[in-house]
Motif scaffolding. Structure first.
Motif, short mmCIF file in Angstrom:
data_model
loop_
_atom_site.label_atom_id
_atom_site.label_comp_id
_atom_site.label_asym_id
_atom_site.label_seq_id
_atom_site.Cartn_x
_atom_site.Cartn_y
_atom_site.Cartn_z
N GLU A 184 0.84 -1.21 0.00
CA GLU A 184 0.00 0.00 0.00
C GLU A 184 0.87 1.25 0.00
O GLU A 184 0.57 2.24 -0.69
N HIS A 185 1.93 1.21 0.78
CA HIS A 185 2.83 2.36 0.86
C HIS A 185 3.49 2.63 -0.48
O HIS A 185 3.57 3.78 -0.93
N LYS A 186 3.96 1.57 -1.13
CA LYS A 186 4.61 1.72 -2.44
C LYS A 186 3.62 2.26 -3.47
O LYS A 186 3.96 3.14 -4.28
N THR A 187 2.38 1.76 -3.45
CA THR A 187 1.35 2.23 -4.37
C THR A 187 1.07 3.71 -4.15
O THR A 187 0.94 4.49 -5.10
N MET A 188 1.01 4.09 -2.86
CA MET A 188 0.77 5.49 -2.53
C MET A 188 1.90 6.38 -3.06
O MET A 188 1.66 7.45 -3.62
N LEU A 189 3.14 5.93 -2.89
CA LEU A 189 4.28 6.70 -3.38
C LEU A 189 4.26 6.82 -4.91
O LEU A 189 4.54 7.89 -5.46
N ASP A 190 3.90 5.72 -5.57
CA ASP A 190 3.83 5.74 -7.04
C ASP A 190 2.76 6.71 -7.52
O ASP A 190 2.92 7.36 -8.57
N ASN A 191 1.67 6.80 -6.77
CA ASN A 191 0.56 7.67 -7.16
C ASN A 191 0.76 9.13 -6.76
O ASN A 191 0.02 10.01 -7.21
N HIS A 192 1.73 9.38 -5.91
CA HIS A 192 1.94 10.75 -5.40
C HIS A 192 3.41 11.16 -5.49
O HIS A 192 3.96 11.76 -4.57
N ARG A 193 4.05 10.82 -6.58
CA ARG A 193 5.46 11.16 -6.76
C ARG A 193 5.70 12.67 -6.66
O ARG A 193 6.68 13.12 -6.08
N ASP A 194 4.77 13.44 -7.24
CA ASP A 194 4.94 14.90 -7.22
C ASP A 194 4.81 15.45 -5.81
O ASP A 194 5.54 16.37 -5.41
N VAL A 195 3.90 14.88 -5.02
CA VAL A 195 3.72 15.32 -3.63
C VAL A 195 4.97 15.00 -2.82
O VAL A 195 5.46 15.83 -2.05
N LEU A 196 5.48 13.78 -2.98
CA LEU A 196 6.66 13.36 -2.24
C LEU A 196 7.85 14.26 -2.56
O LEU A 196 8.59 14.67 -1.66
N SER A 197 8.02 14.58 -3.84
CA SER A 197 9.11 15.47 -4.25
C SER A 197 8.96 16.84 -3.60
O SER A 197 9.94 17.43 -3.13
N PHE A 198 7.72 17.32 -3.55
CA PHE A 198 7.45 18.62 -2.94
C PHE A 198 7.76 18.60 -1.44
O PHE A 198 8.38 19.52 -0.90
N LEU A 199 7.32 17.53 -0.77
CA LEU A 199 7.55 17.41 0.67
C LEU A 199 9.04 17.34 0.99
O LEU A 199 9.51 17.98 1.93
N MET A 200 9.77 16.54 0.22
CA MET A 200 11.20 16.40 0.46
C MET A 200 11.94 17.71 0.19
O MET A 200 12.86 18.08 0.91
N ALA A 201 11.51 18.43 -0.84
CA ALA A 201 12.15 19.70 -1.20
C ALA A 201 11.93 20.77 -0.14
O ALA A 201 12.74 21.69 0.02
N ASN A 202 10.82 20.64 0.61
CA ASN A 202 10.48 21.66 1.61
C ASN A 202 10.66 21.18 3.05
O ASN A 202 10.16 21.79 3.98
N LYS A 203 11.38 20.08 3.18
CA LYS A 203 11.67 19.53 4.51
C LYS A 203 12.47 20.53 5.34
O LYS A 203 13.44 21.11 4.84
N GLY A 204 12.06 20.76 6.57
CA GLY A 204 12.80 21.66 7.46
C GLY A 204 12.30 23.09 7.47
O GLY A 204 12.76 23.90 8.28
N LYS A 205 11.36 23.43 6.60
CA LYS A 205 10.84 24.80 6.56
C LYS A 205 9.81 25.02 7.67
O LYS A 205 9.13 24.08 8.09
N ASP A 206 9.70 26.26 8.15
CA ASP A 206 8.69 26.56 9.16
C ASP A 206 7.34 26.78 8.47
O ASP A 206 7.22 26.72 7.24
N LYS A 207 6.31 27.08 9.27
CA LYS A 207 4.95 27.16 8.75
C LYS A 207 4.78 28.24 7.68
O LYS A 207 4.13 28.03 6.65
N SER A 208 5.35 29.39 7.93
CA SER A 208 5.20 30.48 6.96
C SER A 208 5.91 30.15 5.65
O SER A 208 5.41 30.46 4.56
#
Length: 234
Positions: A91-115
Motif C-alpha cells: 500500500e505504501h509503495k502504491t501510494m508513493l507511485d501515485n503521489h510522486r509529485d507530492v513526495l518530491s514537494f515534501l522532500m524539497a520543503n523539509k525543514g521549513k517553518d509554517k510560513s
C-alpha cells in the motif's frame, strides 16, 4: 515417560544457534538467499530500502510448514503478521507511485517553518496550469492515505515484538502442551522443526525491518500534516 526429555534435547540441538546474530554491515543468510539486516536496511537510500525489503519478503515467501498443533499455531501467527506487514508495504509503495509529485514537494520543503511552507504551496499552485496540477489538494489526499498506513503499521509494532519474544521461548515455555500426542508429533516431525523455526524467525525479522521503514516515513507524513493544517486554516 522419556518423551519430554528427548524432545527437549532434540529441539535444543535443532534450535541452538538459529537466532539471528549478525555483525553490522552483514546481510542474513537464509537458505540460498541473502536477506537484508536492520543495520543495512537503515543505511540504504529510502527508495532502495523500500525495494530491497519488498524483494526480500518475496524471497522468503508465504508457504506453511506443519510441525505440531502448538508450534503451528505460533508459526501461523507469525505468517499472518508477515502477510499483513507485506500488505502495508505494498500500500505504501502504491501510494508513493501515485503521489510522486507530492513526495518530491515534501522532500524539497523539509525543514521549513509554517510560513515558509505556506509560501511554498502558494508559489507552486500559482504556477499550476489547472486545478489538477495544484499541489494543495494532492497533499490532503496524500496525508489521508499515509496516515491510514501509519496507523495500521503502529498496530503491528507491538504484535511483532510480542511474537519475536515468544519465538525465543516457544519450546521451553510450552512444556505442558508438548506432553503426549503433541510431544510425539514434534518428535516424528523433527526434520521440520528447524526449518519451521527459521522460517518464523526470518519472517518476524523482515516484518520488523519493514515496520521500522514505515515508522521512519513519519517524518514525511508530519510535513504533510503541517501543510494540510495550513490549508485548512485558510
Amino acid at each position: 515417560m522419556k518423551v519430554i526429555p528427548i524432545i527437549t534435547l532434540l529441539t535444543t540441538l535443532l534450535l541452538f544457534g538459529c537466532a539471528i546474530n549478525i555483525k553490522d554491515g552483514d546481510d542474513i543468510q537464509f537458505n540460498k538467499h541473502k536477506i537484508v539486516s536492520e543495520f543495512v536496511a537503515k543505511s540504504l537510500p529510502r527508495e532502495e530500502r523500500l525495494k530491497r525489503i519488498s524483494s526480500d519478503i518475496q524471497k522468503v515467501g508465504f508457504k506453511r510448514i506443519r510441525v505440531s498443533g502448538v508450534f503451528d499455531t505460533f508459526s501461523d501467527s507469525a505468517l499472518s503478521i508477515f502477510k499483513h506487514q507485506n500488505n502495508i508495504m505494498t500500500e505504501h509503495k502504491t501510494m508513493l507511485d501515485n503521489h510522486r509529485d507530492v513526495l518530491s514537494f515534501l522532500m524539497a520543503n523539509k525543514g521549513k517553518d509554517k510560513s515558509q511552507l505556506a509560501q511554498a504551496i502558494n508559489d507552486f499552485d500559482k504556477s499550476a496550469k489547472n486545478e489538477r496540477e495544484k499541489i494543495g489538494p494532492k497533499i490532503k489526499e496524500y496525508e489521508r492515505a499515509s496516515q491510514k498506513i501509519s496507523d495500521e503499521n503502529t498496530k503491528l509494532t507491538a504484535l511483532i515484538t510480542a511474537q519475536t519474544l515468544k519465538l525465543a521461548h516457544i519450546i521451553y515455555s510450552q512444556g505442558d502442551d508438548l506432553l503426549g500426542v503433541q510431544g510425539i508429533q514434534m518428535l516424528f516431525n523433527a526434520s521440520k522443526v528447524s526449518e519451521a523455526y527459521n522460517l518464523a524467525e526470518i519472517r518476524l525479522h523482515l516484518a520488523k525491518v519493514a515496520n521500522e521503514f514505515i515508522n521512519d516515513e513519519k517524518a514525511i507524513i508530519d510535513i504533510a500534516k503541517q501543510l494540510q493544517s495550513l490549508q485548512d486554516a485558510d
